[in-house]
Scaffold this active site. Structure first.
Site, mmCIF file in Angstrom:
data_model
loop_
_atom_site.group_PDB
_atom_site.id
_atom_site.type_symbol
_atom_site.label_atom_id
_atom_site.label_comp_id
_atom_site.label_asym_id
_atom_site.label_seq_id
_atom_site.Cartn_x
_atom_site.Cartn_y
_atom_site.Cartn_z
ATOM 1 C CE LYS A 288 -4.023 2.026 2.320
ATOM 2 N NZ LYS A 288 -4.995 1.915 3.435
ATOM 3 C CD GLU A 377 -18.903 -2.896 9.412
ATOM 4 O OE1 GLU A 377 -18.100 -2.067 8.928
ATOM 5 O OE2 GLU A 377 -19.140 -4.013 8.891
ATOM 6 N NE ARG A 405 -21.539 -3.760 5.141
ATOM 7 C CZ ARG A 405 -20.473 -4.042 4.391
ATOM 8 N NH1 ARG A 405 -19.300 -3.546 4.691
ATOM 9 N NH2 ARG A 405 -20.589 -4.826 3.350
#
Length: 642
Positions: A288, A377, A405
């Site tokens: 990244k 979540e 969610r």
């Protein structure tokens, strides 16, 4: 500000243009694409490190695939800047995340190359599988379906569910696992450790270099040869890894790990994989922030750094002569530590957003009492419920839009059981440049209809601290505290804790003829409106409701007894929100008043700065002031402070 592109990149307005280059030229294309992303984001802002990490993968995919006929689905979308630039949006890319400009995420209405709209993680495999099944049903068996998912997104339950289903469908789907050990913060969990074991297995890495080619050739000989090869490969892989391969157990053909920054090798591997039938997974190891040294070194900081000097790496921040109010998330982060020092029962939980929620402060100060559970979540809420059954007080911090969610878990696992779980909803209301996938528009409406639930919103930092203090007191049950993205309004915010009576609002100022009822931080826009109106001899009253459930009925009786004109203001959806609750109270108690509700209308609001979006939706200070005048309020001579 638009920046110039390199000579090769200037020639690419669609993937067909990219295909005109030789494979030897692709490395230069990648260099120019990476530099263009650096140039653009440094002067225009946006997400940064994620797209740098998939430059080579993006180029290879569009070089090999016949997009948009071949369906390419990007997970989340932080990593899709290169994709947008290569698919006809280079010249408009300077408008990325700007009001009225390009979305920061793939968006179906923006381009035919954006096959699926994304913003929340872990949807790509499910979507790509749906596309693959549809293609198979329609007889489009030459069509490729590719999902590019980060290893952080792979920790979500939805990704596992999709893998489990895809493994039994005879469809042409390729899942590319972008393995960089990062989401926004470093990844956590057993899956990360498993992937690390694979990438560090030297015998396995030597073996995997030739397997894709061999399988591709054997599949052309006949089905029996292919079945034999599959069994042989599975046996060898299991022996070399000293464990069964997780993806193979789900009936995916597993290939990798491969260098995600070797564009020529990626072209070869992806081309070979398009010739192998059935569900496949390609494990790509990437960095990244690749190509920008500072981003490689501190990937969390450079996920979305804002404007910066690309030469020195200095992140540009506005300099103030006077102290400024803190971000609401930082008030949460410091306050939970204070409370936890006083109350040993308090625990902190977040699903993969420790820095975004500022729970990272508690994770550093009290590592045994703060948990990052990964992008999960649903698990975060039920895990919190489990803690609460044992007498602990979990503060579960989830972005408002992400809490959508875990709605069933809130009802089934928390509210029905009356557990004292404190749900702190960050980024509530219109969240800004991330757009409709990240706006926290619905929490007031979807939380207030749940029995046993307390639903609150602080107007400022002191109120946030006091609501957090109140929520952890004995027998408070399920407790929601929602607050916005960005800075508060108080420099002197760190004050002694005070309990707020549940369901008790407050009168900020008395007034004449018109009463403005607000909830949450948007009440500060109403306060600005009232200050401006006072200079023009209009004197509306202002009430901060604090709670949408339970409502302060005594306060509302006062309002409807005294005022014939009422304006409700909320940074949330009008359907089912605070204004609706006020109308319900008015009807149930046979009051008759002229009520104007201001909030998010029944449509999806695009991206932009928060003040721009408040103005678009009609509840910024200027619009609130105008609505008071539109009600026909009379100009008065004085105001009674209270």
């Amino acid at each position: 500000m638009q920046v110039p592109a390199g000579d090769l990149l200037q020639k690419i307005n669609s993937p067909s243009d990219l295909k005109q280059f030789s494979e030897d030229e692709l490395e230069q294309v990648c260099q120019q694409l990476r530099q263009y992303i650096v140039d653009e984001v440094s002067v225009n802002g946006g997400h940064f490190a994620a797209s740098l990490g998939v430059v080579e993968l993006t180029v290879a995919l569009h070089y090999v695939l016949n997009t948009p006929y071949d369906q390419l689905v990007w997970d989340v979308g932080h990593q899709a800047y290169g994709h947008k630039i290569l698919t006809g949006r280079r010249d408009n890319f300077h408008t990325n995340r700007v009001y009225g400009g390009l979305s920061g995420f793939p968006k179906r209405t923006e381009s035919e190359y954006d096959t699926f709209g994304v913003g929340h993680s872990s949807t790509s495999i499910s979507a790509a599988l749906g596309m693959a099944v549809a293609s198979h049903y329609k007889g489009e068996n030459d069509r490729q379906h590719v999902a590019v998912i980060g290893d952080g997104a792979m920790t979500a339950g939805m990704a596992f569910e999709a893998l489990n289903h895809a493994g039994i469908e005879n469809t042409n789907i390729l899942v590319i696992l972008n393995d960089n050990c990062m989401s926004i913060d470093p990844n956590v969990g057993a899956l990360k450790e498993y992937l690390t074991d694979i990438t560090t297995s030297k015998p396995y890495n030597r073996f995997r270099d030739d397997i894709a080619f061999v399988l591709g050739k054997l599949s052309q000989v006949g089905p029996d040869a292919f079945k034999i090869a599959k069994k042989l490969e599975k046996s060898i892989k299991g022996t070399l890894l000293k464990q069964s391969n997780f993806f193979e157990a789900l009936q995916f053909r597993y290939f990798g790990p491969t260098d995600g920054h070797d564009v020529k090798h990626l072209v070869k591997v992806i081309r070979d994989l398009t010739q192998i039938p059935g569900p496949k997974i390609l494990h790509c190891v990437t960095i990244k922030g690749k190509g920008y040294a500072l981003a490689e070194k501190d990937q969390t900081k450079w996920h979305a750094p804002g404007l910066f000097d690309k030469i020195t790496g200095e992140i540009k921040k506005t300099q103030y002569e006077k102290p400024q109010p803190p971000k609401y998330q930082d008030v949460f982060g410091h306050t939970i530590i204070e409370l936890a020092e006083q109350n040993s029962k308090i625990m902190g939980i977040t699903p993969a957003m420790p820095s975004g929620s500022s729970l990272n402060l508690m994770m550093k100060a009290m590592p045994n009492r703060a948990f990052d559970v990964g992008i999960a979540e649903q698990h975060a809420v039920t895990f919190s419920a489990g803690l609460a059954t044992q007498g602990l007080v979990p503060f579960c911090n989830i972005y408002s839009s992400f809490m959508q969610r875990a709605y069933d878990q809130v009802i089934h696992d928390v509210a029905i059981q009356k557990l004292n779980v404190v749900l702190c909803l960050d980024r509530a209301g219109l969240a800004g440049a991330d757009g409709p996938t990240h706006h926290g528009a619905y929490d007031l409406a979807y939380m207030r209809c749940i029995p046993n639930m307390t639903v609150s919103a602080p107007m400022n930092e002191e109120e946030l601290r006091n609501l957090m203090y109140t929520a952890q007191l004995e027998d408070k049950g399920p407790f929601v505290i929602r607050y916005p993205r960005g800075n508060g309004v108080m420099v002197d915010w760190k004050r002694p804790f005070k309990e707020i009576p549940v369901g008790k609002g407050r009168k900020i100022c008395d007034g004449e003829e018109v009463a403005i009822l607000t909830i949450g931080a948007i009440g500060n826009e109403a306060a600005k409106a009232i200050a401006a109106l006072n200079t023009d001899s209009y004197y509306p009253a202002h009430y901060d409701m604090r709670f949408v459930k339970p409502l302060d009925e005594a306060l509302l009786h006062e309002v409807f007894t005294k005022y014939s004109k009422v304006i409700t203001v909320e940074d949330g959806c009008l359907e089912g929100g605070m204004g609706s609750a006020i109308l319900e109270f008015m009807a149930d108690n046979n009051y008759n008043a002229q009520v104007v509700r201001l909030g998010i209308p029944d449509k999806y609001i695009e991206h932009g700065e928060q003040p721009e979006l408040w103005a678009e939706c009609g509840y910024d200070a200027a619009t609130i002031a105008q609505r008071v005048k539109d009600l026909g309020a009379r100009q008065g001579a004085h105001i009674i402070a209270s």
